[in-house]
Design an enzyme around this catalytic site. Structure first.
Site, PDB file in Angstrom:
ATOM      1  N   GLN A  66     -30.773  -1.159 -13.904  1.00 31.85           N
ATOM      2  CA  GLN A  66     -31.723  -2.262 -13.718  1.00 31.85           C
ATOM      3  C   GLN A  66     -32.712  -1.943 -12.596  1.00 31.85           C
ATOM      4  OE1 GLN A  66     -29.092  -5.647 -13.195  1.00 31.85           O
ATOM      5  NE2 GLN A  66     -28.376  -5.575 -15.317  1.00 31.85           N
ATOM      6  N   HIS A 107     -20.513   0.902 -18.164  1.00 35.24           N
ATOM      7  CA  HIS A 107     -19.716   1.564 -17.119  1.00 35.24           C
ATOM      8  C   HIS A 107     -18.901   2.726 -17.686  1.00 35.24           C
ATOM      9  CE1 HIS A 107     -20.393  -1.276 -13.808  1.00 35.24           C
ATOM     10  NE2 HIS A 107     -20.500  -2.185 -14.760  1.00 35.24           N
ATOM     11  N   CYS A 118     -25.339   0.488 -14.649  1.00 35.51           N
ATOM     12  CA  CYS A 118     -25.454  -0.970 -14.687  1.00 35.51           C
ATOM     13  C   CYS A 118     -26.571  -1.453 -13.743  1.00 35.51           C
ATOM     14  CB  CYS A 118     -24.105  -1.616 -14.396  1.00 35.51           C
ATOM     15  SG  CYS A 118     -23.948  -3.213 -15.200  1.00 35.51           S
ATOM     16  N   GLN A 154      17.137  -0.092   3.804  1.00 29.23           N
ATOM     17  CA  GLN A 154      18.375  -0.860   3.641  1.00 29.23           C
ATOM     18  C   GLN A 154      18.076  -2.348   3.524  1.00 29.23           C
ATOM     19  OE1 GLN A 154      21.401  -0.050   6.633  1.00 29.23           O
ATOM     20  NE2 GLN A 154      20.565   1.987   6.981  1.00 29.23           N
ATOM     21  N   GLU A 161     -17.567   5.085 -16.176  1.00 28.46           N
ATOM     22  CA  GLU A 161     -16.489   5.534 -15.275  1.00 28.46           C
ATOM     23  C   GLU A 161     -15.103   5.069 -15.728  1.00 28.46           C
ATOM     24  OE1 GLU A 161     -18.837   3.344 -14.547  1.00 28.46           O
ATOM     25  OE2 GLU A 161     -18.231   1.845 -13.070  1.00 28.46           O
ATOM     26  N   ASP A 208       8.255 -11.545  -0.433  1.00 26.21           N
ATOM     27  CA  ASP A 208       7.153 -12.502  -0.527  1.00 26.21           C
ATOM     28  C   ASP A 208       7.631 -13.708  -1.330  1.00 26.21           C
ATOM     29  OD1 ASP A 208       5.667 -10.458   0.500  1.00 26.21           O
ATOM     30  OD2 ASP A 208       4.572 -10.005  -1.347  1.00 26.21           O
ATOM     31  N   ILE A 209       7.247 -14.887  -0.885  1.00 26.58           N
ATOM     32  CA  ILE A 209       7.582 -16.091  -1.656  1.00 26.58           C
ATOM     33  C   ILE A 209       6.937 -16.012  -3.031  1.00 26.58           C
ATOM     34  CG2 ILE A 209       7.157 -18.588  -1.814  1.00 26.58           C
ATOM     35  CD1 ILE A 209       7.408 -18.706   1.219  1.00 26.58           C
ATOM     36  N   SER A 224       0.800  -1.236   0.000  1.00 28.92           N
ATOM     37  CA  SER A 224       0.000   0.000   0.000  1.00 28.92           C
ATOM     38  C   SER A 224       0.829   1.281   0.000  1.00 28.92           C
ATOM     39  CB  SER A 224      -0.963   0.054   1.199  1.00 28.92           C
ATOM     40  OG  SER A 224      -1.807  -1.050   1.193  1.00 28.92           O
ATOM     41  N   LEU A 225       2.009   1.230  -0.606  1.00 28.60           N
ATOM     42  CA  LEU A 225       2.803   2.467  -0.701  1.00 28.60           C
ATOM     43  C   LEU A 225       2.434   3.272  -1.947  1.00 28.60           C
ATOM     44  CD1 LEU A 225       6.406   1.392   0.404  1.00 28.60           C
ATOM     45  CD2 LEU A 225       4.700   2.670   1.701  1.00 28.60           C
ATOM     46  N   GLY A 277     -23.322  -3.422  -9.272  1.00 29.18           N
ATOM     47  CA  GLY A 277     -23.297  -4.298  -8.111  1.00 29.18           C
ATOM     48  C   GLY A 277     -23.795  -5.671  -8.487  1.00 29.18           C
TER      49      GLY A 277
HETATM   50  N1  GLN Z   1     -25.572  -7.743 -11.335  1.00 30.19           N
HETATM   51  C1  GLN Z   1     -26.012  -7.114 -12.525  1.00 30.19           C
HETATM   52  C2  GLN Z   1     -25.750  -7.963 -13.759  1.00 30.19           C
HETATM   53  O1  GLN Z   1     -24.982  -8.879 -13.701  1.00 30.19           O
HETATM   54  C3  GLN Z   1     -25.363  -5.763 -12.685  1.00 30.19           C
HETATM   55  C4  GLN Z   1     -23.903  -5.855 -12.925  1.00 30.19           C
HETATM   56  C5  GLN Z   1     -23.221  -4.541 -12.708  1.00 30.19           C
HETATM   57  O2  GLN Z   1     -23.811  -3.641 -12.124  1.00 30.19           O
HETATM   58  N2  GLN Z   1     -21.987  -4.420 -13.109  1.00 30.19           N
HETATM   59  O3  GLN Z   1     -26.333  -7.714 -14.790  1.00 30.19           O
END
Ligand code: GLN
Length: 535
Positions: free
Chosen positions: A384, A506, A380, A192, A508, A147-148, A15-16, A353
């Protein structure tokens, strides 16, 4: 010119900010007009980062070609403008998978298949292939030295340095120089030790990036240089910054890019970092603020909404507004508490989600935004649920649902496409990556894009059920964008609402500092307008 490699490793603790460091170095080199790629090597065994929980691992970033990647690829795209693909991210699992498949096909001719040379050769093959044609390839190795798990990757990058000429590759090691308050001292020992670990496996770093909360004075730098065998001018301070966009400017001030081009013998023009200076200036001097409410399941871990968070900030920077992001967990609040949270918000966003219990809360949230004319942006799952809310509360289909939540629902307004029903594997089986959409002329979304043909990235399994479209349209919802080839709903909007837009994809993932995604930009603008009008 043959591609030159910059390998970035991390030491002392995780986390640096190795991803941001790699992306920022990429941004500076890009501004020197070098063509580049950035590759992330992930030491975990998962073949497919897309199946890892966002709780543990942060957001799953989706590339144009539909690869579900580590979130660092998002930083790379945002900072450098490069378009990444499945060739920009390898996991240990993928490498082993490839080698085992080759072995099964008899490609090793009965030889004993070993980590060295077979695994390391495969890593190098992937690296060389992914970086073809670029001036510079930045390669970030996930995990921490010692880390191994990351050993095969480190061995492979050591071999690359051995195979190429001296000026063809360099190693940058990111470490921590902690401030010990009780002694009032910065401590160099962890650095070091970390470099010792790296040297044990044959890698002598050329440049050290030292994360620190205090300035490193000359003596400290000299001490680090002496003990790590790194030249004094290559001990670079990476002091904590207010916001991540500053990193590019600070690295340049510290002389990092000069050192890189010197070591790699690259002849380039001077970097132009004006864009970053403007971004930082706007970010640090907002004229006003606006509050966006986000409802979701992963609210505990902000990294799981990384691109979303960034996209909102990019819009704020462009509008010269500070964007306060109010994450609301719809599962753990009473209706009254939730309402109080929404009242503080100037705009409401429901992001993507999966398999959520909190859908009931989301439906109420959308109803609130719709009825009270608060700007709403659904992404997304956020589309829905907006369609379900409309079906329940406007069309009067009380049990309207998504088959994701209720597989037996009769009112399957959100359903699975036929071809998806055949799929059994979990990894990489959704509608993934860039798909085109055609927008309705005169719709708000077409106006926002300034175009009727778009392409955006997807990651979902379920779709709006076309059977219900005539009823939705009759009651005032505009189906403003469709994938005409697959006949799927891509965007919806409500014309009698000041700003109610939801998209199945998406956006974003494509927003960038200095070039925010138009939907985010217009959403934040609408939220601010709502705020000023309702003061
Ligand atoms: N769970 C929903 C689907 O699979 C929405 C997916 C999402 O929001 N990325 O369609």
């Amino acid at each position: 010119m043959k591609t030159k490699f910059i390998f970035i490793t991390g030491g002392v603790v995780s986390s640096l900010g190795k991803g941001i460091a790699a992306a920022s170095i990429g941004a500076i080199l890009k501004s020197r007009d070098l063509s580049l790629t950035i590759i992330k090597l992930d030491p975990y065994i998962n073949v497919d980062p897309g199946t890892m929980s966002p709780f543990q691992h942060g957001e799953v970033f989706v590339t144009e070609d539909g690869y579900e990647a580590d979130l660092d690829l998002g930083h790379y795209e945002r900072y450098t403008g490069i378009s990444t693909s499945r060739n920009n991210n390898f996991t240990t699992g993928q490498i082993y998978n490839t080698v085992i498949e080759k072995e099964r096909r008899g490609e090793y001719l009965g030889k004993t298949v070993q980590v060295i040379p077979h695994i390391t050769n495969q890593i190098k093959e992937n690296l060389y292939k992914a970086s073809e044609g670029c001036d510079v390839a930045l390669v970030e190795i996930g995990g921490t030295v010692g880390d191994i798990e990351s050993l095969p990757f480190l061995e492979a990058i050591r071999q690359v340095g051995h195979e190429l000429n001296r000026s063809q590759s360099i190693y940058i090691h990111l470490t921590l120089v902690p401030w010990i308050a009780s002694a009032s001292e910065l401590k160099t020992k962890p650095t070091q030790h970390s470099v010792t670990k790296l040297r044990e496996i044959g890698i002598q770093p050329d440049i050290l990036l030292c994360r620190t909360e205090k300035d490193l004075d000359q003596d400290i730098k000299k001490k680090i240089a002496l003990f790590t065998n790194v030249t004094y001018d290559a001990v670079i301070q990476a002091k904590d910054v207010e916001n991540v966009y500053e990193v590019t400017l600070r690295f340049h001030e510290e002389g990092l890019d000069e050192k890189i081009v010197e070591l790699l013998q690259l002849w380039t023009k001077r970097p132009n970092l004006q864009k970053w200076a403007d971004i930082v200036h706007s970010f640090n001097n907002p004229k006003d603020e606006v509050t966006i409410g986000i409802v979701g399941k992963y609210v505990e871990l902000r990294d799981s909404y990384k691109s979303l968070h960034e996209a909102l900030l990019h819009s704020g920077i462009e509008l010269n507004l500070k964007v306060n992001i109010n994450y609301v967990d719809s599962e753990n609040l009473s209706d009254e508490e939730e309402l109080q949270e929404w009242k503080k918000c100037d705009g409401i966003l429901i992001p993507g989600g999966f398999g959520e219990r909190g859908v009931a809360g989301k439906i109420e949230t959308i109803r609130y935004a719709r009825e009270n004319k608060i700007p709403y942006f659904g992404i997304c799952l956020g589309l829905q649920v907006a369609v379900i809310e409309y079906a329940r509360n406007v069309l009067g289909i009380k049990d309207a649902n998504t088959v994701e939540i209720d597989p037996n629902t009769k009112d399957n307004i959100i359903d699975m496409m036929e071809e998806q029903k055949q799929i059994k594997n979990m990894g990489g089986t959704m509608r993934l990556g860039a798909y085109p959409a055609v927008l309705v002329p005169g719709s708000k979304i077409a106006e926002i894009y300034g175009s009727e043909k778009i392409s955006e990235r997807h990651r979902h399994r379920y779709e709006v059920n076309n059977k219900y479209i005539p009823q939705l349209i009759e009651k005032g919802m505009v189906i403003s964008g469709k994938n005409t080839e697959l006949d799927l709903v891509e965007t919806i909007e409500l014309p009698d609402h000041p700003w109610f837009i939801a998209v199945q994809y998406h956006p974003e993932f494509k927003s960038k500092p200095g070039n925010p995604h138009p939907i985010f930009y217009r959403f934040v603008e609408a939220a601010y307008q709502h705020k000023t009008e309702n003061k």
